[in-house]
Write a protein that holds these residues in place. Structure first.
Motif, PDB file in Angstrom:
ATOM      1  N   LYS A 151       7.243  15.771   4.033  1.00  0.00           N
ATOM      2  CA  LYS A 151       7.249  17.049   4.163  1.00  0.00           C
ATOM      3  C   LYS A 151       6.607  17.860   3.337  1.00  0.00           C
ATOM      4  O   LYS A 151       6.382  18.806   3.859  1.00  0.00           O
ATOM      5  N   THR A 152       6.239  17.437   2.303  1.00  0.00           N
ATOM      6  CA  THR A 152       5.607  18.168   1.004  1.00  0.00           C
ATOM      7  C   THR A 152       4.222  18.494   1.514  1.00  0.00           C
ATOM      8  O   THR A 152       3.259  19.286   0.913  1.00  0.00           O
ATOM      9  N   PHE A 153       3.496  17.672   2.444  1.00  0.00           N
ATOM     10  CA  PHE A 153       2.181  18.075   2.768  1.00  0.00           C
ATOM     11  C   PHE A 153       1.700  18.997   3.580  1.00  0.00           C
ATOM     12  O   PHE A 153       2.777  19.527   4.432  1.00  0.00           O
ATOM     13  N   SER A 154       0.791  19.787   3.316  1.00  0.00           N
ATOM     14  CA  SER A 154       0.626  21.061   3.756  1.00  0.00           C
ATOM     15  C   SER A 154       0.362  20.654   5.576  1.00  0.00           C
ATOM     16  O   SER A 154      -0.179  19.485   5.750  1.00  0.00           O
ATOM     17  N   GLN A 204       0.970  -1.389   0.084  1.00  0.00           N
ATOM     18  CA  GLN A 204       0.024   0.196  -0.096  1.00  0.00           C
ATOM     19  C   GLN A 204       0.930   1.217   0.015  1.00  0.00           C
ATOM     20  O   GLN A 204       1.750   1.341   0.983  1.00  0.00           O
ATOM     21  N   PRO A 205       0.541   2.196  -1.182  1.00  0.00           N
ATOM     22  CA  PRO A 205       1.660   3.131  -1.211  1.00  0.00           C
ATOM     23  C   PRO A 205       1.108   4.454  -0.274  1.00  0.00           C
ATOM     24  O   PRO A 205      -0.064   4.768  -0.111  1.00  0.00           O
ATOM     25  N   PHE A 206       2.137   5.066   0.583  1.00  0.00           N
ATOM     26  CA  PHE A 206       1.804   6.428   1.023  1.00  0.00           C
ATOM     27  C   PHE A 206       2.906   7.464   0.899  1.00  0.00           C
ATOM     28  O   PHE A 206       4.015   7.798   1.409  1.00  0.00           O
ATOM     29  N   LYS A 207       2.542   7.975  -0.343  1.00  0.00           N
ATOM     30  CA  LYS A 207       3.499   8.867  -0.888  1.00  0.00           C
ATOM     31  C   LYS A 207       2.853  10.241  -0.972  1.00  0.00           C
ATOM     32  O   LYS A 207       3.237  11.276  -0.909  1.00  0.00           O
ATOM     33  N   THR A 208       1.395  10.138  -1.390  1.00  0.00           N
ATOM     34  CA  THR A 208       0.627  11.528  -1.528  1.00  0.00           C
ATOM     35  C   THR A 208      -0.839  11.522  -0.813  1.00  0.00           C
ATOM     36  O   THR A 208      -0.869  10.493   0.116  1.00  0.00           O
ATOM     37  N   VAL A 209      -1.235  12.598  -0.767  1.00  0.00           N
ATOM     38  CA  VAL A 209      -2.306  12.749   0.240  1.00  0.00           C
ATOM     39  C   VAL A 209      -3.751  11.855  -0.321  1.00  0.00           C
ATOM     40  O   VAL A 209      -4.034  11.341   0.790  1.00  0.00           O
ATOM     41  N   ASP A 242      -5.466   9.002   2.063  1.00  0.00           N
ATOM     42  CA  ASP A 242      -7.076   8.981   2.105  1.00  0.00           C
ATOM     43  C   ASP A 242      -7.493   7.386   1.618  1.00  0.00           C
ATOM     44  O   ASP A 242      -8.558   7.061   2.188  1.00  0.00           O
ATOM     45  N   ASP A 243      -6.919   7.099   0.793  1.00  0.00           N
ATOM     46  CA  ASP A 243      -7.326   5.835   0.228  1.00  0.00           C
ATOM     47  C   ASP A 243      -7.168   4.670   1.291  1.00  0.00           C
ATOM     48  O   ASP A 243      -8.193   3.952   1.536  1.00  0.00           O
ATOM     49  N   TRP A 244      -6.218   4.800   2.112  1.00  0.00           N
ATOM     50  CA  TRP A 244      -6.049   3.830   3.101  1.00  0.00           C
ATOM     51  C   TRP A 244      -7.244   4.116   4.131  1.00  0.00           C
ATOM     52  O   TRP A 244      -7.755   2.978   4.812  1.00  0.00           O
ATOM     53  N   ILE A 245      -7.368   5.254   4.533  1.00  0.00           N
ATOM     54  CA  ILE A 245      -8.660   5.587   5.417  1.00  0.00           C
ATOM     55  C   ILE A 245     -10.001   4.790   5.165  1.00  0.00           C
ATOM     56  O   ILE A 245     -10.547   4.262   5.632  1.00  0.00           O
ATOM     57  N   LYS A 246     -10.254   4.971   3.649  1.00  0.00           N
ATOM     58  CA  LYS A 246     -11.302   4.486   3.147  1.00  0.00           C
ATOM     59  C   LYS A 246     -11.229   2.775   3.215  1.00  0.00           C
ATOM     60  O   LYS A 246     -12.381   2.310   3.533  1.00  0.00           O
TER      61      LYS A 246
END
Length: 592
Positions: free
Chosen positions: A218-221, A145-150, A154-158
């Motif tokens: 770190k790029t996430f707001s 499961q990727p965790f690179k983008t917002v 969100d996909d994992w939470i769903k």
């Protein structure tokens, strides 16, 4: 392969203008390709976790309730519909490549449809396989499961939001099994309970599933970081932890008292029929359990005689059983102090074989490769394993090594043969080359048949001397230990599930014929109890590959090329052994 396809297409275009029959064949092949593509795409929608593991991220937010009656009805309808479409084609009019696809898919669909009569959903997971374990790997942030983008977060939470429903369905399915008599052995259930309870935490920041938050890019707001952190804490506290707690409590209080004391599935409703089905599924042969049992006995005797030679070579005075004890207990065979020492030793093995790989293999994977220690949450009951790379190359192939205690890692356990099997050129070469071959229909690029894949990996163990390994007699003894281990599996798997062999008798037989600890033998035997038939695929597949190689070496003489043999074996991907032999025979004929 692609060149051959283009040449065939060019020839068809050149001669097809005046040939109605050829036009029909071309059209049929095009329609056939559509059926294959549709089968693959629809199957990914049904099994989105498989898509994630393949590196296809379109369905990363989905987690179907795959043990529910509604899902079973849907998949049965899907397989039936595909089978009906497949039956509209005249196999004789298909190209050679499409005939392979036709044969593979026909067999696969028949087996998929046959499974429903056995109600395997009434045992929805065990200590080796099931969503309860896969879910932890996916949600840890260290798996597929990727965790690179917002969007990834969100996909994992769903996806995680559906876990509680699945957990409730699993309990209901177990309860059906308790009524019908389809239950697991007690010795397996006691291993499953801590797997559930170990994931129960009061502080969500201490959860395995909080791992992705600890690695927020770190790029996430700041707003996204705050929102995701709150969402993950809530999901862990309100959905994930309560589900694991509920499963653990159910297994301990309700299921364990109803679990059985027998070892084999022959005692279950339709147990003997189910085992024969699983044997056909895993070995892709029509060998009977009795035939496989006899092969195992013969192989155990042969390999024991090889072990006797090594014992003599190293000058050990005593019986083979005493030699096994020596290998397990002498402190000189336990040189490691920390996990990094073990991982470094495997890196040394890789460096040793790399020069020789170029001689025996034409194509090598583009996918990257890593050696990692197995995660703590699952290493207690895990075996060394290979997790495939993603098809797009974004995730490397990973050789996982469980190292609960580095000081207890034995160098005579077959480290060199283990690496050849699980890593290179075993699973990493076979799986990666298959995935990277974009000319294959997708359902074949991502297919898996144990007799082919595990057979290949075990065959690769026999390449040790050709690749520059096994120069140390103790490492060769380790390789023989690994080989006899797979032969023993034929004896004990069939024994457990058809011959009333008990768990304890199987453990004793394994320990009498290979240098394995009681703890290791227990884990292995319980694996065969949990996944009947799977352990047969290794030796049956490897024997077939070696049989084919020997046949072609004899037939072709000086024209035989080992590298070319390996190339032909690997280039078309996983397939049943009978389809494989037909393909390889055609290759050998062309070499003449």
């Amino acid at each position: 392969m692609k060149q051959r396809f283009l040449l065939s297409l060019l020839l068809a275009t050149m001669i097809g203008c005046n040939s109605p029959k050829n036009e029909q064949t071309t059209a049929a092949n095009t329609e056939f390709a559509t059926v294959l593509d549709n089968y693959f795409e629809q199957r990914l929608k049904l099994f989105p976790v498989e898509a994630t593991q393949q590196g296809d991220n379109r369905y990363n937010d989905q987690l179907p309730n795959d043990i529910s009656q509604a899902f079973i009805t849907e998949t049965k309808s899907f397989y039936t519909g595909t089978q009906e479409k497949l039956n509209t084609f005249d196999r004789a009019k298909l190209s050679d490549e499409d005939k392979i696809s036709y044969d593979i898919l026909k067999r696969e669909l028949a087996l998929q449809l046959e499974q429903y009569a056995f109600h395997q959903e009434e045992i929805p997971f065990n200590q080796f396989t099931g969503l309860t374990l896969t879910f932890g790997q996916l949600g840890s942030g260290e798996g597929a499961q990727p965790f690179k983008t917002v969007k990834d977060y969100d996909d994992w939470i769903k996806r995680a939001s559906a876990f509680a429903v699945w957990g409730d369905t699993a309990i209901a399915a177990f309860r059906k099994g308790m009524v019908s008599g389809r239950v697991l052995p007690k010795s397996l259930v006691v291993k499953m309970i801590p797997q559930m309870t170990d994931l129960v935490v009061s502080d969500p920041t201490k959860s395995l599933f909080y791992g992705p938050i600890q690695k927020l890019p770190k790029t996430f707001s700041a707003a996204d970081k705050d929102r995701l952190t709150a969402s993950y804490k809530k999901a862990i506290s309100e959905q994930i932890v309560p589900t694991y707690r509920k499963l653990g409590t159910f297994l301990k209080d309700d299921y364990l008292p109803k679990a059985r004391t027998t070892s084999g599935i022959n005692v279950l409703p339709q147990g003997p029929e189910l085992y024969r089905y699983l044997v056909r599924t895993w070995t892709t042969t029509n060998d009977t359990p009795d035939q496989i049992h006899q092969i195992g006995l013969t192989e155990v005797a042969r390999i024991r005689s090889e072990m006797e030679k090594v014992k003599t070579q190293v000058g050990f005075n005593g019986s083979l059983d005493q030699f096994f004890t020596h290998l397990k207990t002498d402190r000189k065979f336990y040189p490691y102090k920390k996990p990094k020492d073990v991982l470094d030793a495997f890196q040394t093995i890789l460096a040793k074989i790399e020069p020789n790989l170029k001689k025996d293999f034409i194509s090598t994977p583009k996918s990257k490769f890593e050696i990692r220690q197995t995660e703590k949450f699952r290493e207690a009951s895990a075996s060394a394993e290979y997790n495939q790379a993603s098809a797009d190359g974004s995730r490397p192939g990973i050789f996982y090594v469980p190292i609960p205690d580095a000081t207890k890692f034995n160098i005579t356990s077959g480290m060199e043969s283990l690496f050849l099997h699980e890593a290179i050129p075993g699973h990493h070469y076979q799986v990666s080359l298959q995935q990277e071959n974009t000319s294959l229909p997708k359902f074949r690029r991502f297919a898996w048949y144990g007799a082919y894949g595990e057979g290949w990996a075990l065959y690769c163990e026999s390449l040790g001397k050709e690749l520059g390994l096994y120069t140390d007699p103790y490492q060769y003894m380790g390789a023989l230990g690994d080989e006899i281990h797979r032969a023993i599996r034929l004896v004990v798997d069939v024994g457990l599930h058809t011959k009333q062999m008990t768990r304890e008798e199987a453990i004793k037989y394994m320990m009498a014929n290979e240098p394995i600890s009681e703890q290791g033998a227990t884990a292995e035997i319980e694996r065969y109890m949990a996944i009947p038939g799977q352990a047969l695929s290794y030796k049956i597949g490897a024997l077939k590959i070696r049989e084919l190689r020997s046949k072609y070496e004899k037939q072709l003489g000086d024209k035989f090329s080992l590298a070319a043999f390996h190339e032909e074996f690997l280039k078309d991907g996983c397939m049943p052994l009978d389809v494989l032999e037909h393909k390889m025979d055609a290759w050998a004929t062309r070499q003449k």
